[in-house]
Design a protein around this motif. Structure first.
Motif, PDB file in Angstrom:
ATOM      1  N   LEU A 206      -1.167   6.901 -31.143  1.00 48.98           N
ATOM      2  CA  LEU A 206      -0.720   5.640 -31.749  1.00 48.98           C
ATOM      3  C   LEU A 206      -1.679   4.489 -31.460  1.00 48.98           C
ATOM      4  O   LEU A 206      -1.843   3.592 -32.290  1.00 48.98           O
ATOM      5  CB  LEU A 206       0.690   5.272 -31.245  1.00 48.98           C
ATOM      6  N   ASP A 207      -2.297   4.503 -30.272  1.00 48.42           N
ATOM      7  CA  ASP A 207      -3.230   3.437 -29.909  1.00 48.42           C
ATOM      8  C   ASP A 207      -4.142   3.954 -28.799  1.00 48.42           C
ATOM      9  O   ASP A 207      -3.759   3.985 -27.633  1.00 48.42           O
ATOM     10  CB  ASP A 207      -2.479   2.189 -29.435  1.00 48.42           C
ATOM     11  N   ASP A 208      -5.360   4.335 -29.179  1.00 48.33           N
ATOM     12  CA  ASP A 208      -6.268   4.936 -28.200  1.00 48.33           C
ATOM     13  C   ASP A 208      -7.009   3.915 -27.343  1.00 48.33           C
ATOM     14  O   ASP A 208      -7.843   4.275 -26.525  1.00 48.33           O
ATOM     15  CB  ASP A 208      -7.245   5.905 -28.872  1.00 48.33           C
ATOM     16  N   GLU A 209      -6.689   2.640 -27.501  1.00 48.76           N
ATOM     17  CA  GLU A 209      -7.311   1.619 -26.664  1.00 48.76           C
ATOM     18  C   GLU A 209      -6.476   1.287 -25.436  1.00 48.76           C
ATOM     19  O   GLU A 209      -6.913   0.529 -24.575  1.00 48.76           O
ATOM     20  CB  GLU A 209      -7.583   0.358 -27.488  1.00 48.76           C
ATOM     21  N   ILE A 210      -5.277   1.834 -25.357  1.00 50.70           N
ATOM     22  CA  ILE A 210      -4.398   1.591 -24.215  1.00 50.70           C
ATOM     23  C   ILE A 210      -4.313   2.885 -23.410  1.00 50.70           C
ATOM     24  O   ILE A 210      -3.897   3.914 -23.915  1.00 50.70           O
ATOM     25  CB  ILE A 210      -3.001   1.127 -24.664  1.00 50.70           C
ATOM     26  N   GLU A 211      -4.734   2.807 -22.162  1.00 50.81           N
ATOM     27  CA  GLU A 211      -4.743   3.978 -21.277  1.00 50.81           C
ATOM     28  C   GLU A 211      -3.416   4.106 -20.542  1.00 50.81           C
ATOM     29  O   GLU A 211      -2.779   3.111 -20.215  1.00 50.81           O
ATOM     30  CB  GLU A 211      -5.855   3.851 -20.232  1.00 50.81           C
ATOM     31  N   THR A 212      -3.031   5.339 -20.249  1.00 48.09           N
ATOM     32  CA  THR A 212      -1.859   5.593 -19.422  1.00 48.09           C
ATOM     33  C   THR A 212      -2.331   6.001 -18.038  1.00 48.09           C
ATOM     34  O   THR A 212      -3.190   6.868 -17.897  1.00 48.09           O
ATOM     35  CB  THR A 212      -0.983   6.705 -20.031  1.00 48.09           C
ATOM     36  N   VAL A 213      -1.773   5.347 -17.028  1.00 46.78           N
ATOM     37  CA  VAL A 213      -2.101   5.627 -15.639  1.00 46.78           C
ATOM     38  C   VAL A 213      -0.844   6.166 -14.963  1.00 46.78           C
ATOM     39  O   VAL A 213       0.224   5.551 -15.051  1.00 46.78           O
ATOM     40  CB  VAL A 213      -2.577   4.347 -14.918  1.00 46.78           C
ATOM     41  N   PHE A 214      -0.957   7.314 -14.316  1.00 45.61           N
ATOM     42  CA  PHE A 214       0.172   7.927 -13.619  1.00 45.61           C
ATOM     43  C   PHE A 214       0.060   7.654 -12.128  1.00 45.61           C
ATOM     44  O   PHE A 214      -0.993   7.875 -11.528  1.00 45.61           O
ATOM     45  CB  PHE A 214       0.187   9.435 -13.844  1.00 45.61           C
ATOM     46  N   LEU A 215       1.142   7.205 -11.547  1.00 45.38           N
ATOM     47  CA  LEU A 215       1.209   7.016 -10.105  1.00 45.38           C
ATOM     48  C   LEU A 215       2.243   7.984  -9.550  1.00 45.38           C
ATOM     49  O   LEU A 215       3.377   8.028 -10.030  1.00 45.38           O
ATOM     50  CB  LEU A 215       1.610   5.576  -9.752  1.00 45.38           C
ATOM     51  N   MET A 216       1.847   8.749  -8.566  1.00 46.34           N
ATOM     52  CA  MET A 216       2.775   9.669  -7.916  1.00 46.34           C
ATOM     53  C   MET A 216       3.727   8.862  -7.041  1.00 46.34           C
ATOM     54  O   MET A 216       3.288   7.985  -6.299  1.00 46.34           O
ATOM     55  CB  MET A 216       2.018  10.671  -7.037  1.00 46.34           C
ATOM     56  N   ALA A 217       4.993   9.178  -7.146  1.00 47.52           N
ATOM     57  CA  ALA A 217       5.979   8.510  -6.305  1.00 47.52           C
ATOM     58  C   ALA A 217       5.717   8.857  -4.846  1.00 47.52           C
ATOM     59  O   ALA A 217       5.245   9.954  -4.529  1.00 47.52           O
ATOM     60  CB  ALA A 217       7.383   8.941  -6.713  1.00 47.52           C
ATOM     61  N   ASP A 218       6.020   7.934  -3.973  1.00 47.20           N
ATOM     62  CA  ASP A 218       5.952   8.187  -2.544  1.00 47.20           C
ATOM     63  C   ASP A 218       6.797   9.430  -2.250  1.00 47.20           C
ATOM     64  O   ASP A 218       7.867   9.614  -2.827  1.00 47.20           O
ATOM     65  CB  ASP A 218       6.494   6.968  -1.792  1.00 47.20           C
ATOM     66  N   VAL A 219       6.336  10.282  -1.362  1.00 46.95           N
ATOM     67  CA  VAL A 219       7.002  11.552  -1.085  1.00 46.95           C
ATOM     68  C   VAL A 219       8.483  11.359  -0.748  1.00 46.95           C
ATOM     69  O   VAL A 219       9.340  12.095  -1.236  1.00 46.95           O
ATOM     70  CB  VAL A 219       6.275  12.308   0.058  1.00 46.95           C
ATOM     71  N   CYS A 220       8.802  10.364   0.047  1.00 45.85           N
ATOM     72  CA  CYS A 220      10.202  10.173   0.440  1.00 45.85           C
ATOM     73  C   CYS A 220      11.050   9.625  -0.706  1.00 45.85           C
ATOM     74  O   CYS A 220      12.281   9.667  -0.644  1.00 45.85           O
ATOM     75  CB  CYS A 220      10.309   9.277   1.670  1.00 45.85           C
ATOM     76  N   LEU A 221      10.424   9.147  -1.775  1.00 50.91           N
ATOM     77  CA  LEU A 221      11.160   8.582  -2.910  1.00 50.91           C
ATOM     78  C   LEU A 221      11.198   9.516  -4.116  1.00 50.91           C
ATOM     79  O   LEU A 221      11.869   9.227  -5.103  1.00 50.91           O
ATOM     80  CB  LEU A 221      10.525   7.243  -3.321  1.00 50.91           C
ATOM     81  N   GLN A 222      10.495  10.638  -4.052  1.00 50.96           N
ATOM     82  CA  GLN A 222      10.381  11.529  -5.203  1.00 50.96           C
ATOM     83  C   GLN A 222      11.704  12.015  -5.771  1.00 50.96           C
ATOM     84  O   GLN A 222      11.845  12.132  -6.973  1.00 50.96           O
ATOM     85  CB  GLN A 222       9.461  12.705  -4.889  1.00 50.96           C
ATOM     86  N   PRO A 223      12.724  12.294  -4.957  1.00 57.68           N
ATOM     87  CA  PRO A 223      13.959  12.816  -5.559  1.00 57.68           C
ATOM     88  C   PRO A 223      14.807  11.760  -6.260  1.00 57.68           C
ATOM     89  O   PRO A 223      15.749  12.096  -6.970  1.00 57.68           O
ATOM     90  CB  PRO A 223      14.731  13.398  -4.371  1.00 57.68           C
ATOM     91  N   ILE A 224      14.481  10.495  -6.098  1.00 61.29           N
ATOM     92  CA  ILE A 224      15.339   9.434  -6.621  1.00 61.29           C
ATOM     93  C   ILE A 224      15.195   9.308  -8.134  1.00 61.29           C
ATOM     94  O   ILE A 224      14.092   9.176  -8.653  1.00 61.29           O
ATOM     95  CB  ILE A 224      15.013   8.078  -5.955  1.00 61.29           C
ATOM     96  N   ALA A 225      16.325   9.331  -8.813  1.00 59.99           N
ATOM     97  CA  ALA A 225      16.379   9.114 -10.261  1.00 59.99           C
ATOM     98  C   ALA A 225      17.606   8.249 -10.543  1.00 59.99           C
ATOM     99  O   ALA A 225      18.666   8.456  -9.950  1.00 59.99           O
ATOM    100  CB  ALA A 225      16.482  10.439 -11.005  1.00 59.99           C
ATOM    101  N   SER A 226      17.452   7.281 -11.440  1.00 62.17           N
ATOM    102  CA  SER A 226      18.560   6.388 -11.779  1.00 62.17           C
ATOM    103  C   SER A 226      19.805   7.167 -12.192  1.00 62.17           C
ATOM    104  O   SER A 226      20.926   6.823 -11.807  1.00 62.17           O
ATOM    105  CB  SER A 226      18.152   5.434 -12.906  1.00 62.17           C
ATOM    106  N   LYS A 227      19.603   8.213 -12.977  1.00 60.09           N
ATOM    107  CA  LYS A 227      20.733   9.032 -13.440  1.00 60.09           C
ATOM    108  C   LYS A 227      21.508   9.599 -12.257  1.00 60.09           C
ATOM    109  O   LYS A 227      22.741   9.592 -12.242  1.00 60.09           O
ATOM    110  CB  LYS A 227      20.206  10.158 -14.339  1.00 60.09           C
ATOM    111  N   LEU A 228      20.796  10.098 -11.251  1.00 57.43           N
ATOM    112  CA  LEU A 228      21.453  10.669 -10.081  1.00 57.43           C
ATOM    113  C   LEU A 228      22.108   9.596  -9.226  1.00 57.43           C
ATOM    114  O   LEU A 228      23.183   9.825  -8.655  1.00 57.43           O
ATOM    115  CB  LEU A 228      20.449  11.485  -9.262  1.00 57.43           C
ATOM    116  N   VAL A 229      21.482   8.434  -9.132  1.00 55.99           N
ATOM    117  CA  VAL A 229      22.074   7.324  -8.383  1.00 55.99           C
ATOM    118  C   VAL A 229      23.426   6.953  -8.995  1.00 55.99           C
ATOM    119  O   VAL A 229      24.422   6.796  -8.278  1.00 55.99           O
ATOM    120  CB  VAL A 229      21.119   6.104  -8.351  1.00 55.99           C
ATOM    121  N   LYS A 230      23.468   6.847 -10.316  1.00 51.65           N
ATOM    122  CA  LYS A 230      24.735   6.526 -10.988  1.00 51.65           C
ATOM    123  C   LYS A 230      25.771   7.603 -10.744  1.00 51.65           C
ATOM    124  O   LYS A 230      26.937   7.307 -10.468  1.00 51.65           O
ATOM    125  CB  LYS A 230      24.514   6.332 -12.493  1.00 51.65           C
ATOM    126  N   GLU A 231      25.357   8.855 -10.831  1.00 56.49           N
ATOM    127  CA  GLU A 231      26.287   9.970 -10.638  1.00 56.49           C
ATOM    128  C   GLU A 231      26.854   9.973  -9.224  1.00 56.49           C
ATOM    129  O   GLU A 231      28.059  10.151  -9.020  1.00 56.49           O
ATOM    130  CB  GLU A 231      25.581  11.290 -10.932  1.00 56.49           C
TER     131      GLU A 231
END
Length: 174
Positions: A116-141
Motif C-alpha cells: 500500500l505504501d512502500d515509503e513507510i517501514e515497519t519496525v518490530f520490537l520484541m516484547a520484554d521477556v517478562c511481558l511477552q505473555p500479556i495480551a489485552s484480550k487475556l487481561v479482560k478475560e
C-alpha cells in the motif's frame, strides 16, 4: 536536528483495550527510535472492545503522562493504517511482537502495508521477556472471571478495568 532534516515520525497503532504493561514497554522503547511517536488508537469492532475509542484514548493519554514521554502523543483513527500514517507524516510503523504467532500475523500485515505504501517501514520490537505473555484480550478475560490483573497493567488501568467489569458483571462468581 538541524532545520533541514526531516522529523522522523513513527506510528504505534493498536486498539489498546486496555493498554497493558507490554504496550507501555513498546511505547517507551519506540519513542527512543523516532523524533515523535504517535500512538494511534483505532477502532476494531471485531475485537469486542470493553472501552469506547474515547475512553481508550483517555486511558492511553493518562498512561503517557504518567510515563513522562515528551515526544509521544495519542491520536484516534478509523481508517487504513497506511493512510493514517501518511496523513501523520510517518515514515515508520512500530509493532510489538510477543510470540511466533504474532510474527506470522505481523509479517503478513507488514507485507500488505508495504504494497500500500512502500515509503513507510515497519519496525518490530520484541516484547520484554517478562511481558511477552500479556495480551489485552487475556487481561479482560482474567478480570471478567474475577482474577487479579495487577501484574499486567498499571494501577490506574487496573482500577478502570475492574470498574468496567463491575458494571458488566463478573463471571465465575459461583
Amino acid at each position: 536536528m538541524s532545520g533541514t532534516e526531516a522529523k522522523r515520525i513513527g506510528v504505534y497503532p493498536g486498539t489498546f483495550d486496555p493498554i497493558t504493561l507490554g504496550h507501555r514497554d513498546i511505547i517507551r522503547r519506540g519513542a527512543k527510535l523516532v523524533d515523535e511517536l504517535i500512538i494511534g488508537v483505532t477502532t476494531n469492532p471485531s475485537k469486542n472492545p470493553m472501552f469506547t475509542p474515547e475512553e481508550r484514548m483517555e486511558m492511553v493519554t493518562a498512561e503517557l503522562a504518567e510515563m513522562e514521554i515528551a515526544n509521544a502523543r495519542v491520536v484516534g483513527f478509523d481508517a487504513l493504517l497506511m493512510k493514517f500514517a501518511r496523513k501523520q507524516g510517518a515514515s515508520v510503523i512500530v509493532r510489538g511482537l510477543r510470540a511466533v504467532a504474532d510474527f506470522e500475523y505481523e509479517y503478513q500485515m507488514a507485507g500488505m502495508n508495504q504494497q500500500l505504501d512502500d515509503e513507510i517501514e515497519t519496525v518490530f520490537l520484541m516484547a520484554d521477556v517478562c511481558l511477552q505473555p500479556i495480551a489485552s484480550k487475556l487481561v479482560k478475560e482474567i478480570a471478567i472471571y474475577g482474577g487479579d490483573i495487577t501484574p499486567f497493567v498499571s494501577p490506574a488501568v487496573r482500577d478502570q478495568v475492574n470498574a468496567r467489569v463491575e458494571t458488566i458483571g463478573k463471571r465465575g462468581d459461583y
